[in-house]
Write a protein that holds these residues in place. Structure first.
Motif, PDB file in Angstrom:
ATOM      1  N   ARG A 169      -1.344  15.376 -17.944  1.00 16.71           N
ATOM      2  CA  ARG A 169      -2.579  15.403 -17.159  1.00 16.71           C
ATOM      3  C   ARG A 169      -3.348  14.092 -17.249  1.00 16.71           C
ATOM      4  N   GLU A 170      -3.536  13.598 -18.455  1.00 13.41           N
ATOM      5  CA  GLU A 170      -4.331  12.382 -18.634  1.00 13.41           C
ATOM      6  C   GLU A 170      -3.635  11.153 -18.054  1.00 13.41           C
ATOM      7  N   SER A 171      -2.329  11.021 -18.291  1.00 12.28           N
ATOM      8  CA  SER A 171      -1.626   9.861 -17.737  1.00 12.28           C
ATOM      9  C   SER A 171      -1.532   9.958 -16.221  1.00 12.28           C
ATOM     10  N   GLY A 172      -1.328  11.145 -15.696  1.00  6.49           N
ATOM     11  CA  GLY A 172      -1.280  11.318 -14.243  1.00  6.49           C
ATOM     12  C   GLY A 172      -2.597  10.965 -13.584  1.00  6.49           C
ATOM     13  N   THR A 173      -3.692  11.358 -14.213  1.00  4.40           N
ATOM     14  CA  THR A 173      -5.014  11.032 -13.678  1.00  4.40           C
ATOM     15  C   THR A 173      -5.239   9.529 -13.667  1.00  4.40           C
ATOM     16  N   ALA A 174      -4.914   8.877 -14.772  1.00  9.17           N
ATOM     17  CA  ALA A 174      -5.102   7.421 -14.850  1.00  9.17           C
ATOM     18  C   ALA A 174      -4.235   6.701 -13.828  1.00  9.17           C
ATOM     19  N   ILE A 175      -2.997   7.116 -13.683  1.00  5.95           N
ATOM     20  CA  ILE A 175      -2.092   6.488 -12.710  1.00  5.95           C
ATOM     21  C   ILE A 175      -2.636   6.665 -11.298  1.00  5.95           C
ATOM     22  N   MET A 176      -3.084   7.874 -10.984  1.00  5.30           N
ATOM     23  CA  MET A 176      -3.591   8.165  -9.645  1.00  5.30           C
ATOM     24  C   MET A 176      -4.816   7.316  -9.316  1.00  5.30           C
ATOM     25  N   ILE A 177      -5.810   7.305 -10.197  1.00  7.91           N
ATOM     26  CA  ILE A 177      -7.046   6.577  -9.925  1.00  7.91           C
ATOM     27  C   ILE A 177      -6.788   5.070  -9.853  1.00  7.91           C
ATOM     28  N   ILE A 178      -6.022   4.538 -10.785  1.00 11.77           N
ATOM     29  CA  ILE A 178      -5.755   3.094 -10.797  1.00 11.77           C
ATOM     30  C   ILE A 178      -4.977   2.664  -9.564  1.00 11.77           C
ATOM     31  N   SER A 179      -4.011   3.461  -9.143  1.00 10.56           N
ATOM     32  CA  SER A 179      -3.238   3.088  -7.944  1.00 10.56           C
ATOM     33  C   SER A 179      -4.112   3.142  -6.690  1.00 10.56           C
ATOM     34  N   MET A 180      -5.029   4.093  -6.640  1.00 15.35           N
ATOM     35  CA  MET A 180      -5.909   4.182  -5.475  1.00 15.35           C
ATOM     36  C   MET A 180      -6.875   3.009  -5.420  1.00 15.35           C
ATOM     37  N   VAL A 181      -7.394   2.606  -6.570  1.00 15.78           N
ATOM     38  CA  VAL A 181      -8.318   1.469  -6.606  1.00 15.78           C
ATOM     39  C   VAL A 181      -7.561   0.175  -6.313  1.00 15.78           C
ATOM     40  N   ALA A 182      -6.315   0.089  -6.738  1.00 17.42           N
ATOM     41  CA  ALA A 182      -5.522  -1.127  -6.485  1.00 17.42           C
ATOM     42  C   ALA A 182      -5.326  -1.378  -4.996  1.00 17.42           C
ATOM     43  N   MET A 183      -5.400  -0.336  -4.186  1.00 15.71           N
ATOM     44  CA  MET A 183      -5.277  -0.521  -2.741  1.00 15.71           C
ATOM     45  C   MET A 183      -6.462  -1.252  -2.138  1.00 15.71           C
ATOM     46  N   PHE A 184      -7.598  -1.218  -2.838  1.00 20.15           N
ATOM     47  CA  PHE A 184      -8.807  -1.852  -2.316  1.00 20.15           C
ATOM     48  C   PHE A 184      -8.897  -3.333  -2.645  1.00 20.15           C
ATOM     49  N   VAL A 185      -8.213  -3.761  -3.680  1.00 15.74           N
ATOM     50  CA  VAL A 185      -8.330  -5.162  -4.100  1.00 15.74           C
ATOM     51  C   VAL A 185      -7.136  -5.980  -3.676  1.00 15.74           C
TER      52      VAL A 185
ATOM     53  N   SER B 279       0.816  -1.213   0.000  1.00 13.32           N
ATOM     54  CA  SER B 279       0.000   0.000   0.000  1.00 13.32           C
ATOM     55  C   SER B 279       0.847   1.258   0.000  1.00 13.32           C
ATOM     56  N   GLU B 280       2.000   1.209   0.671  1.00 13.10           N
ATOM     57  CA  GLU B 280       2.872   2.381   0.667  1.00 13.10           C
ATOM     58  C   GLU B 280       3.397   2.650  -0.739  1.00 13.10           C
ATOM     59  N   THR B 281       3.694   1.591  -1.474  1.00 14.50           N
ATOM     60  CA  THR B 281       4.141   1.754  -2.849  1.00 14.50           C
ATOM     61  C   THR B 281       3.022   2.329  -3.709  1.00 14.50           C
ATOM     62  N   LEU B 282       1.804   1.826  -3.530  1.00 12.91           N
ATOM     63  CA  LEU B 282       0.678   2.335  -4.307  1.00 12.91           C
ATOM     64  C   LEU B 282       0.365   3.788  -3.965  1.00 12.91           C
ATOM     65  N   LEU B 283       0.527   4.161  -2.692  1.00  8.06           N
ATOM     66  CA  LEU B 283       0.335   5.569  -2.319  1.00  8.06           C
ATOM     67  C   LEU B 283       1.379   6.451  -2.991  1.00  8.06           C
ATOM     68  N   THR B 284       2.605   5.962  -3.071  1.00 10.08           N
ATOM     69  CA  THR B 284       3.666   6.720  -3.727  1.00 10.08           C
ATOM     70  C   THR B 284       3.385   6.857  -5.220  1.00 10.08           C
ATOM     71  N   VAL B 285       2.885   5.796  -5.834  1.00 11.92           N
ATOM     72  CA  VAL B 285       2.526   5.856  -7.254  1.00 11.92           C
ATOM     73  C   VAL B 285       1.371   6.841  -7.454  1.00 11.92           C
ATOM     74  N   GLY B 286       0.380   6.819  -6.572  1.00  9.85           N
ATOM     75  CA  GLY B 286      -0.718   7.783  -6.654  1.00  9.85           C
ATOM     76  C   GLY B 286      -0.230   9.208  -6.499  1.00  9.85           C
ATOM     77  N   LEU B 287       0.708   9.412  -5.604  1.00 14.01           N
ATOM     78  CA  LEU B 287       1.302  10.734  -5.401  1.00 14.01           C
ATOM     79  C   LEU B 287       2.028  11.189  -6.666  1.00 14.01           C
ATOM     80  N   ALA B 288       2.718  10.266  -7.317  1.00 16.49           N
ATOM     81  CA  ALA B 288       3.396  10.588  -8.576  1.00 16.49           C
ATOM     82  C   ALA B 288       2.382  10.945  -9.662  1.00 16.49           C
ATOM     83  N   GLY B 289       1.237  10.265  -9.672  1.00 16.19           N
ATOM     84  CA  GLY B 289       0.190  10.595 -10.634  1.00 16.19           C
ATOM     85  C   GLY B 289      -0.349  11.995 -10.444  1.00 16.19           C
TER      86      GLY B 289
END
Length: 166
Positions: A150-166, A2-12
């Motif tokens: 903008r578009e790639s950052g948005t996709a990275i952010m949303i996907i990384s946040m959802v990945a924390m739930f599964v 989850s810490e890695t996914l949060l960092t990826v979301g932050l990068a997005g």
């Protein structure tokens, strides 16, 4: 993980901010607030992070109303705020200690609604040849590289946040 996914979301979110930077503060200000919200989330202050993203979403929504245009930032920040609220509610303030699968259903539903809203915005923009109000100034076309950020950052952010739930 989850810490890695949060960092990826932050990068997005940082990519989204980079895509808005060459311009006035009313364009990149909401993304700066969203970046602060993600940083607060990473620092185990989930509720403060959610409120920062809600403020960013309100800022973007007000700007969109004043411009009389539909903005993708509003859709993106609303999805981000909802996902962060789900994290805060199920993690007890710590997204790195969230039980697996607790809110996977609402998170996936959020992504489905986000994708549908983004597609609807694109279709509405394509169908509308003229602005909603004749006196509204035409938007200047953005640089292709900024749009990619903008578009790639948005996709990275949303996907990384959802990945924390599964």
């Amino acid at each position: 993980m989850s810490e890695t996914l949060l960092t990826v979301g932050l990068a997005g979110v940082l990519l989204c901010l980079i895509g808005h930077l060459p311009g006035p503060v009313h364009r990149w200000g909401p993304q700066l607030l969203a970046l602060a919200g993600m940083a607060l989330m990473t620092g185990h202050r989930a509720s403060s992070g959610v409120w920062a993203v809600v403020a960013a979403g309100l800022w973007s929504a007000i700007r969109a109303c004043l411009d009389r245009r539909v903005r993708t930032e509003v859709i993106d920040l609303a999805a981000m705020a909802l996902l962060m609220a789900l994290m805060a509610g199920h993690a007890g303030g710590s997204p790195t200690h969230m039980p697996a699968g607790m809110a996977a259903g609402p998170a996936i539903l959020t992504v489905v609604v986000w994708v549908t809203a983004r597609a609807a915005e694109i279709m509405f923009r394509q169908l509308s040849d003229r602005p909603l109000v004749p006196t509204a100034p035409k938007a200047t076309p953005c640089a292709p590289l900024a749009r990619v950020y903008r578009e790639s950052g948005t996709a990275i952010m949303i996907i990384s946040m959802v990945a924390m739930f599964v």
